[in-house]
Design a protein around this motif. Structure first.
Motif, PDB file in Angstrom:
ATOM      1  N   PHE A  20     -43.895  43.093  98.033  1.00  0.00           N
ATOM      2  CA  PHE A  20     -43.744  41.644  98.107  1.00  0.00           C
ATOM      3  C   PHE A  20     -42.961  41.254  99.356  1.00  0.00           C
ATOM      4  O   PHE A  20     -42.140  42.023  99.845  1.00  0.00           O
ATOM      5  CB  PHE A  20     -42.970  41.115  96.898  1.00  0.00           C
ATOM      6  N   LEU A  21     -43.198  40.049  99.812  1.00  0.00           N
ATOM      7  CA  LEU A  21     -42.391  39.421 100.859  1.00  0.00           C
ATOM      8  C   LEU A  21     -41.929  38.078 100.338  1.00  0.00           C
ATOM      9  O   LEU A  21     -42.667  37.399  99.630  1.00  0.00           O
ATOM     10  CB  LEU A  21     -43.215  39.195 102.127  1.00  0.00           C
ATOM     11  N   ASP A  22     -40.710  37.693 100.671  1.00  0.00           N
ATOM     12  CA  ASP A  22     -40.219  36.360 100.334  1.00  0.00           C
ATOM     13  C   ASP A  22     -40.348  35.484 101.569  1.00  0.00           C
ATOM     14  O   ASP A  22     -39.853  35.841 102.641  1.00  0.00           O
ATOM     15  CB  ASP A  22     -38.761  36.417  99.868  1.00  0.00           C
ATOM     16  N   THR A  23     -41.009  34.348 101.418  1.00  0.00           N
ATOM     17  CA  THR A  23     -41.199  33.444 102.548  1.00  0.00           C
ATOM     18  C   THR A  23     -39.922  32.642 102.798  1.00  0.00           C
ATOM     19  O   THR A  23     -39.022  32.602 101.950  1.00  0.00           O
ATOM     20  CB  THR A  23     -42.353  32.452 102.290  1.00  0.00           C
ATOM     21  N   VAL A  24     -39.851  31.999 103.935  1.00  0.00           N
ATOM     22  CA  VAL A  24     -38.707  31.151 104.273  1.00  0.00           C
ATOM     23  C   VAL A  24     -38.555  30.052 103.229  1.00  0.00           C
ATOM     24  O   VAL A  24     -37.441  29.666 102.873  1.00  0.00           O
ATOM     25  CB  VAL A  24     -38.886  30.550 105.696  1.00  0.00           C
ATOM     26  N   GLY A  25     -39.677  29.589 102.687  1.00  0.00           N
ATOM     27  CA  GLY A  25     -39.653  28.537 101.678  1.00  0.00           C
ATOM     28  C   GLY A  25     -39.319  29.022 100.278  1.00  0.00           C
ATOM     29  O   GLY A  25     -39.296  28.247  99.336  1.00  0.00           O
ATOM     30  N   GLY A  26     -39.058  30.329 100.133  1.00  0.00           N
ATOM     31  CA  GLY A  26     -38.667  30.857  98.838  1.00  0.00           C
ATOM     32  C   GLY A  26     -39.816  31.349  97.967  1.00  0.00           C
ATOM     33  O   GLY A  26     -39.603  31.722  96.818  1.00  0.00           O
ATOM     34  N   ARG A  27     -41.022  31.338  98.506  1.00  0.00           N
ATOM     35  CA  ARG A  27     -42.169  31.849  97.748  1.00  0.00           C
ATOM     36  C   ARG A  27     -42.247  33.358  97.866  1.00  0.00           C
ATOM     37  O   ARG A  27     -41.996  33.918  98.921  1.00  0.00           O
ATOM     38  CB  ARG A  27     -43.467  31.260  98.330  1.00  0.00           C
ATOM     39  N   ARG A  28     -42.589  34.033  96.804  1.00  0.00           N
ATOM     40  CA  ARG A  28     -42.810  35.480  96.839  1.00  0.00           C
ATOM     41  C   ARG A  28     -44.314  35.703  96.935  1.00  0.00           C
ATOM     42  O   ARG A  28     -45.074  35.194  96.115  1.00  0.00           O
ATOM     43  CB  ARG A  28     -42.261  36.132  95.579  1.00  0.00           C
ATOM     44  N   VAL A  29     -44.727  36.455  97.942  1.00  0.00           N
ATOM     45  CA  VAL A  29     -46.143  36.712  98.161  1.00  0.00           C
ATOM     46  C   VAL A  29     -46.393  38.218  98.203  1.00  0.00           C
ATOM     47  O   VAL A  29     -45.520  38.992  98.605  1.00  0.00           O
ATOM     48  CB  VAL A  29     -46.657  36.056  99.461  1.00  0.00           C
ATOM     49  N   VAL A  30     -47.580  38.617  97.773  1.00  0.00           N
ATOM     50  CA  VAL A  30     -47.954  40.030  97.810  1.00  0.00           C
ATOM     51  C   VAL A  30     -48.290  40.399  99.246  1.00  0.00           C
ATOM     52  O   VAL A  30     -49.073  39.733  99.908  1.00  0.00           O
ATOM     53  CB  VAL A  30     -49.161  40.307  96.889  1.00  0.00           C
ATOM     54  N   HIS A  31     -47.667  41.457  99.695  1.00  0.00           N
ATOM     55  CA  HIS A  31     -47.895  41.954 101.048  1.00  0.00           C
ATOM     56  C   HIS A  31     -48.900  43.083 101.032  1.00  0.00           C
ATOM     57  O   HIS A  31     -49.740  43.202 101.924  1.00  0.00           O
ATOM     58  CB  HIS A  31     -46.563  42.424 101.642  1.00  0.00           C
ATOM     59  N   ASP A  32     -48.843  43.945 100.015  1.00  0.00           N
ATOM     60  CA  ASP A  32     -49.678  45.132  99.993  1.00  0.00           C
ATOM     61  C   ASP A  32     -49.811  45.640  98.568  1.00  0.00           C
ATOM     62  O   ASP A  32     -48.877  45.525  97.769  1.00  0.00           O
ATOM     63  CB  ASP A  32     -49.031  46.210 100.871  1.00  0.00           C
ATOM     64  N   VAL A  33     -50.965  46.189  98.255  1.00  0.00           N
ATOM     65  CA  VAL A  33     -51.196  46.859  96.976  1.00  0.00           C
ATOM     66  C   VAL A  33     -51.601  48.287  97.303  1.00  0.00           C
ATOM     67  O   VAL A  33     -52.635  48.522  97.928  1.00  0.00           O
ATOM     68  CB  VAL A  33     -52.309  46.169  96.154  1.00  0.00           C
ATOM     69  N   ASN A  34     -50.756  49.233  96.930  1.00  0.00           N
ATOM     70  CA  ASN A  34     -51.020  50.647  97.201  1.00  0.00           C
ATOM     71  C   ASN A  34     -51.532  51.333  95.943  1.00  0.00           C
ATOM     72  O   ASN A  34     -50.867  51.321  94.911  1.00  0.00           O
ATOM     73  CB  ASN A  34     -49.743  51.353  97.677  1.00  0.00           C
ATOM     74  N   THR A  35     -52.687  51.934  96.059  1.00  0.00           N
ATOM     75  CA  THR A  35     -53.247  52.658  94.912  1.00  0.00           C
ATOM     76  C   THR A  35     -53.359  54.149  95.212  1.00  0.00           C
ATOM     77  O   THR A  35     -54.036  54.869  94.496  1.00  0.00           O
ATOM     78  CB  THR A  35     -54.638  52.101  94.557  1.00  0.00           C
ATOM     79  N   ASN A  36     -52.666  54.594  96.240  1.00  0.00           N
ATOM     80  CA  ASN A  36     -52.695  56.017  96.568  1.00  0.00           C
ATOM     81  C   ASN A  36     -51.353  56.646  96.232  1.00  0.00           C
ATOM     82  O   ASN A  36     -50.527  56.038  95.566  1.00  0.00           O
ATOM     83  CB  ASN A  36     -53.061  56.224  98.043  1.00  0.00           C
ATOM     84  N   THR A  37     -51.114  57.838  96.718  1.00  0.00           N
ATOM     85  CA  THR A  37     -49.882  58.550  96.381  1.00  0.00           C
ATOM     86  C   THR A  37     -48.793  58.390  97.436  1.00  0.00           C
ATOM     87  O   THR A  37     -47.918  59.215  97.546  1.00  0.00           O
ATOM     88  CB  THR A  37     -50.179  60.050  96.182  1.00  0.00           C
ATOM     89  N   ASP A  38     -48.823  57.318  98.188  1.00  0.00           N
ATOM     90  CA  ASP A  38     -47.846  57.069  99.229  1.00  0.00           C
ATOM     91  C   ASP A  38     -46.612  56.356  98.652  1.00  0.00           C
ATOM     92  O   ASP A  38     -46.325  55.213  98.974  1.00  0.00           O
ATOM     93  CB  ASP A  38     -48.483  56.219 100.338  1.00  0.00           C
ATOM     94  N   TYR A  39     -45.884  57.051  97.766  1.00  0.00           N
ATOM     95  CA  TYR A  39     -44.713  56.451  97.137  1.00  0.00           C
ATOM     96  C   TYR A  39     -43.508  56.594  98.041  1.00  0.00           C
ATOM     97  O   TYR A  39     -43.339  57.575  98.745  1.00  0.00           O
ATOM     98  CB  TYR A  39     -44.441  57.109  95.781  1.00  0.00           C
ATOM     99  N   ASN A  40     -42.627  55.629  98.011  1.00  0.00           N
ATOM    100  CA  ASN A  40     -41.457  55.584  98.851  1.00  0.00           C
ATOM    101  C   ASN A  40     -40.294  56.293  98.157  1.00  0.00           C
ATOM    102  O   ASN A  40     -39.834  55.867  97.095  1.00  0.00           O
ATOM    103  CB  ASN A  40     -41.122  54.110  99.120  1.00  0.00           C
ATOM    104  N   ALA A  41     -39.791  57.342  98.783  1.00  0.00           N
ATOM    105  CA  ALA A  41     -38.699  58.131  98.193  1.00  0.00           C
ATOM    106  C   ALA A  41     -37.433  57.300  98.000  1.00  0.00           C
ATOM    107  O   ALA A  41     -36.693  57.512  97.031  1.00  0.00           O
ATOM    108  CB  ALA A  41     -38.405  59.343  99.065  1.00  0.00           C
ATOM    109  N   LEU A  42     -37.172  56.353  98.890  1.00  0.00           N
ATOM    110  CA  LEU A  42     -35.981  55.505  98.738  1.00  0.00           C
ATOM    111  C   LEU A  42     -36.090  54.625  97.497  1.00  0.00           C
ATOM    112  O   LEU A  42     -35.104  54.409  96.788  1.00  0.00           O
ATOM    113  CB  LEU A  42     -35.785  54.640  99.982  1.00  0.00           C
ATOM    114  N   ILE A  43     -37.282  54.111  97.235  1.00  0.00           N
ATOM    115  CA  ILE A  43     -37.494  53.279  96.048  1.00  0.00           C
ATOM    116  C   ILE A  43     -37.331  54.129  94.790  1.00  0.00           C
ATOM    117  O   ILE A  43     -36.700  53.710  93.818  1.00  0.00           O
ATOM    118  CB  ILE A  43     -38.883  52.615  96.074  1.00  0.00           C
TER     119      ILE A  43
END
Length: 74
Positions: A20-43
């Motif tokens: 997700f990304l938060d816009t300047v106006g406060g809206r949350r928008v989907v940036h990307d949908v990952n359906t592969n195994t590219d998981y983020n170790a920090l998350i």
């Protein structure tokens, strides 16, 4: 969030990472949908839950359901 979940169900996506990304106006928008195994170790570290384990648990549950009811995992 419910709309996003409905889209994933409609597309047959059972496991996904949503960015997700938060816009300047406060809206949350989907940036990307990952359906592969590219998981983020920090998350994973921040959540305290290994993504691979959750995916395996989900797949085991789907398989058990299919076996119990004689259907498919679709």
């Amino acid at each position: 969030m419910r709309r996003l979940e409905a889209v994933l169900v409609d597309m047959g996506i059972a496991v996904a990472g949503i960015e997700f990304l938060d816009t300047v106006g406060g809206r949350r928008v989907v940036h990307d949908v990952n359906t592969n195994t590219d998981y983020n170790a920090l998350i994973e570290a921040a959540a305290g839950v290994p993504a691979a384990r959750l995916v395996a648990r989900n797949l085991r549950g789907r398989l058990a359901h299919a076996q119990a009811y004689g259907g498919t995992t679709d």
